[in-house]
Scaffold this active site. Sequence first.
Site, PDB file in Angstrom:
ATOM      1  N   CYS A   1     -14.908   4.392  34.973  1.00  0.00           N
ATOM      2  CA  CYS A   1     -14.670   3.318  34.008  1.00  0.00           C
ATOM      3  C   CYS A   1     -15.898   3.220  33.099  1.00  0.00           C
ATOM      4  CB  CYS A   1     -14.454   1.996  34.751  1.00  0.00           C
ATOM      5  SG  CYS A   1     -14.746   0.556  33.718  1.00  0.00           S
TER       6      CYS A   1
ATOM      7  N   LYS B   1     -27.953  -1.676  27.752  1.00  0.00           N
ATOM      8  CA  LYS B   1     -27.020  -2.647  28.288  1.00  0.00           C
ATOM      9  C   LYS B   1     -27.709  -3.400  29.431  1.00  0.00           C
ATOM     10  CE  LYS B   1     -22.470  -2.840  30.200  1.00  0.00           C
ATOM     11  NZ  LYS B   1     -21.259  -2.239  30.618  1.00  0.00           N
TER      12      LYS B   1
ATOM     13  N   LYS C   1     -28.045  -4.928  36.458  1.00  0.00           N
ATOM     14  CA  LYS C   1     -28.897  -5.159  37.624  1.00  0.00           C
ATOM     15  C   LYS C   1     -29.691  -3.905  37.953  1.00  0.00           C
ATOM     16  CE  LYS C   1     -26.125  -8.214  40.309  1.00  0.00           C
ATOM     17  NZ  LYS C   1     -25.201  -8.263  41.394  1.00  0.00           N
TER      18      LYS C   1
ATOM     19  N   CYS D   1     -13.459  -4.397  36.073  1.00  0.00           N
ATOM     20  CA  CYS D   1     -12.789  -5.042  34.928  1.00  0.00           C
ATOM     21  C   CYS D   1     -11.744  -6.029  35.418  1.00  0.00           C
ATOM     22  CB  CYS D   1     -12.030  -4.049  34.061  1.00  0.00           C
ATOM     23  SG  CYS D   1     -12.924  -2.662  33.435  1.00  0.00           S
TER      24      CYS D   1
ATOM     25  N   HIS E   1     -17.944  -0.102  33.863  1.00  0.00           N
ATOM     26  CA  HIS E   1     -18.498  -0.365  35.188  1.00  0.00           C
ATOM     27  C   HIS E   1     -18.995   0.887  35.902  1.00  0.00           C
ATOM     28  CE1 HIS E   1     -16.115  -3.915  34.169  1.00  0.00           C
ATOM     29  NE2 HIS E   1     -17.140  -4.529  34.737  1.00  0.00           N
TER      30      HIS E   1
ATOM     31  N   HIS F   1     -26.553 -15.110  33.273  1.00  0.00           N
ATOM     32  CA  HIS F   1     -27.591 -14.410  32.512  1.00  0.00           C
ATOM     33  C   HIS F   1     -27.478 -14.785  31.027  1.00  0.00           C
ATOM     34  CE1 HIS F   1     -24.526 -11.648  31.139  1.00  0.00           C
ATOM     35  NE2 HIS F   1     -24.295 -11.191  32.371  1.00  0.00           N
TER      36      HIS F   1
ATOM     37  N   CYS G   1      -9.260  -0.987  37.880  1.00  0.00           N
ATOM     38  CA  CYS G   1     -10.725  -1.078  38.012  1.00  0.00           C
ATOM     39  C   CYS G   1     -11.084  -2.482  38.485  1.00  0.00           C
ATOM     40  CB  CYS G   1     -11.423  -0.776  36.682  1.00  0.00           C
ATOM     41  SG  CYS G   1     -13.200  -1.139  36.778  1.00  0.00           S
TER      42      CYS G   1
ATOM     43  N   HIS H   1     -23.993 -14.687  29.256  1.00  0.00           N
ATOM     44  CA  HIS H   1     -23.138 -15.868  29.434  1.00  0.00           C
ATOM     45  C   HIS H   1     -23.695 -17.034  28.615  1.00  0.00           C
ATOM     46  CE1 HIS H   1     -23.047 -13.899  33.624  1.00  0.00           C
ATOM     47  NE2 HIS H   1     -21.947 -13.530  33.012  1.00  0.00           N
TER      48      HIS H   1
HETATM   49  N1  MSP Z   1     -13.916 -14.006  33.916  1.00  0.00           N
HETATM   50  C1  MSP Z   1     -13.714 -13.263  32.730  1.00  0.00           C
HETATM   51  C2  MSP Z   1     -13.285 -14.163  31.588  1.00  0.00           C
HETATM   52  C3  MSP Z   1     -12.059 -14.974  31.867  1.00  0.00           C
HETATM   53  S1  MSP Z   1     -11.710 -16.068  30.554  1.00  0.00           S
HETATM   54  C4  MSP Z   1     -10.173 -16.614  30.876  1.00  0.00           C
HETATM   55  C5  MSP Z   1     -14.980 -12.553  32.344  1.00  0.00           C
HETATM   56  N2  MSP Z   1     -16.120 -13.062  32.850  1.00  0.00           N
HETATM   57  S2  MSP Z   1     -17.600 -12.471  32.613  1.00  0.00           S
HETATM   58  O1  MSP Z   1     -18.449 -13.170  33.533  1.00  0.00           O
HETATM   59  O2  MSP Z   1     -17.601 -11.057  32.682  1.00  0.00           O
HETATM   60  O3  MSP Z   1     -18.042 -13.019  31.210  1.00  0.00           O
HETATM   61  C6  MSP Z   1     -17.658 -12.396  30.077  1.00  0.00           C
HETATM   62  C7  MSP Z   1     -18.256 -13.093  28.870  1.00  0.00           C
HETATM   63  O4  MSP Z   1     -19.685 -13.260  28.982  1.00  0.00           O
HETATM   64  C8  MSP Z   1     -18.074 -12.219  27.667  1.00  0.00           C
HETATM   65  O5  MSP Z   1     -16.783 -12.325  27.092  1.00  0.00           O
HETATM   66  C9  MSP Z   1     -19.138 -12.763  26.774  1.00  0.00           C
HETATM   67  O6  MSP Z   1     -18.668 -13.960  26.239  1.00  0.00           O
HETATM   68  C10 MSP Z   1     -20.294 -13.040  27.732  1.00  0.00           C
HETATM   69  N3  MSP Z   1     -21.217 -11.911  27.843  1.00  0.00           N
HETATM   70  C11 MSP Z   1     -21.508 -11.195  28.960  1.00  0.00           C
HETATM   71  N4  MSP Z   1     -22.447 -10.256  28.660  1.00  0.00           N
HETATM   72  C12 MSP Z   1     -22.777 -10.341  27.358  1.00  0.00           C
HETATM   73  C13 MSP Z   1     -23.665  -9.653  26.509  1.00  0.00           C
HETATM   74  N5  MSP Z   1     -24.444  -8.659  26.927  1.00  0.00           N
HETATM   75  N6  MSP Z   1     -23.718 -10.049  25.205  1.00  0.00           N
HETATM   76  C14 MSP Z   1     -22.974 -11.100  24.744  1.00  0.00           C
HETATM   77  N7  MSP Z   1     -22.125 -11.741  25.519  1.00  0.00           N
HETATM   78  C15 MSP Z   1     -21.977 -11.387  26.812  1.00  0.00           C
HETATM   79  O7  MSP Z   1     -14.916 -11.587  31.586  1.00  0.00           O
END
Ligand code: MSP
Length: 481
Positions: free
Chosen positions: A146, A295, A298, A131, A149, A18, A128, A21
């Site tokens: 949490c 936020k 889904k 997380c 989540h 999304h 969790c 990411h």
């Molecule tokens: N898999 C772990 C990270 C492991 S790194 C060794 C993880 N993955 S995640 O899919 O949840 O992705 C987290 C990252 O996605 C966040 O740290 C951020 O960089 C990005 N983001 C996810 N949602 C976001 C927003 N709503 N806004 C900005 N960045 C966001 O955690």
Amino acid sequence: MSKFYLTTPIYYVNAMPHIGHAYTTLAADAIARYYRQKIGEDRVFFLTGTDEHGAKIAEAAERDGKNPKLFCDEIATLFVSTWQRLNISHNHFIRTTDEYHEQGAAEFLRALKVKGALYEGDYAGLYCNGCESFITEKQLREDGLCKDHLRKPERIVEKNWFFKLDKYLPKIQTIIEQGAISVLPEARTEEVLGLFRQGMENFSVSRPNVRWGIPLPWDNAQTMYVWVEALLNYWTAVHKRQMFWPPDLQIIGKDIIKFHCIYWPAMLLAYYDGDAEKIPKTIFAHGFFTVNGQKMSKTLGNVIDPNDLCDRYGRDGARYLILSQFPFGSDGDIEEGKFDEKYNADLANGIGNLVSRVTTLCVKQITDWQKFWKLEEEQEIKGEKQDAKELINNFMLYEMIQSVIQDARLCDEILAKEKPWQYDKQKEQEKITADLAYLISRILSIAKDIAPFLPLTTKTIQKKIDISKKIIEPVTLFPRK
Ligand code: MSP
């Protein structure tokens, strides 16, 4: 600087890619492109990828009725294709189910065991799955859920292998206080130092009842704790490219600071026998955004797929809309309903309109082409602007984008003031040629400055305005919406 190793977090494959990411990945991409220009293509290594093991992914696969590996294959493919669509220029895409990662991570942990950094113990407390983290009562909401989540954590009692974090905490704290790891923006350094003040427990490196994971090489009853394994991706990916070690810049979201700024350097200090040269140089934690004030989730149905943005606004248009919303490092809100407005204002009516008007005017108004090309060649080949350099060195991506948009506006003002279309083509050719030559050189400089953000636009402009080949052709870069 002789090399630049840059990473993004690896993304969980329980959800489709999304714009959250995409935001991190695009920021990293712009920085990687900038460094390639600065120090050379082969001196930059830009890593991204997917985090595929652990209970959360196994659960998602089961919900989908799929074998976990096949499930991961499907979503990882989506990440790869989305990054292709967004023109992400990573040098490598790591999947934690890749064999070299599984082997490398096992090798790293075995070394930690040999060095005496691990011990076997019991964990009794909360976990969790959302997380993928051990949490305490204090971190929960009043209703016991949490915060992130909104689910009830599991109460677990299990045997784990633990990492002796306590042994490394004082050194990491000094390293961060003295800036040997620079945690940016500065407010984040304070946040990390706050974590030290709160005190931190030793953490688990393995879990007994999670089958979807990498077995510990010396204890088959346990698999690696998914966060520990995930952090190791940064190390396993360049295992055979040692010239890039250590990471120069790790971009993360602010949600995963503790893992990156404390656990990760501690693991590396243990592995490298305390050698502070072998830990990351800079960790930049950017802010989070909400969509229309909420936020992204889904359940709320407000998750934005970057592919949809590419469909509507083109690949550079999507890159622009994701990166240009608010300063990098701060939190912000994205108003979906304003995408058209922003796209039209800054791209279609901004850079796009400027380039189209000036190139069209050149074709229509210039008769003395010899003079025009001569003027162009004489224009000082503008180096990169000092302020742009400073901005990107401080990761001020938003401000950099703003400054280019501002440049385009200034050119528009010059155009409106000089009105080269009103002059007599024959009698006032000299004035027309001078004005247009000036504007063309400013456009070429804009194209250069915007390259890390809108690489396709830069290419198109440079193809349509090619001084060396004496080409100027009108072009529509961003059709209005
Ligand atoms: N898999 C772990 C990270 C492991 S790194 C060794 C993880 N993955 S995640 O899919 O949840 O992705 C987290 C990252 O996605 C966040 O740290 C951020 O960089 C990005 N983001 C996810 N949602 C976001 C927003 N709503 N806004 C900005 N960045 C966001 O955690």
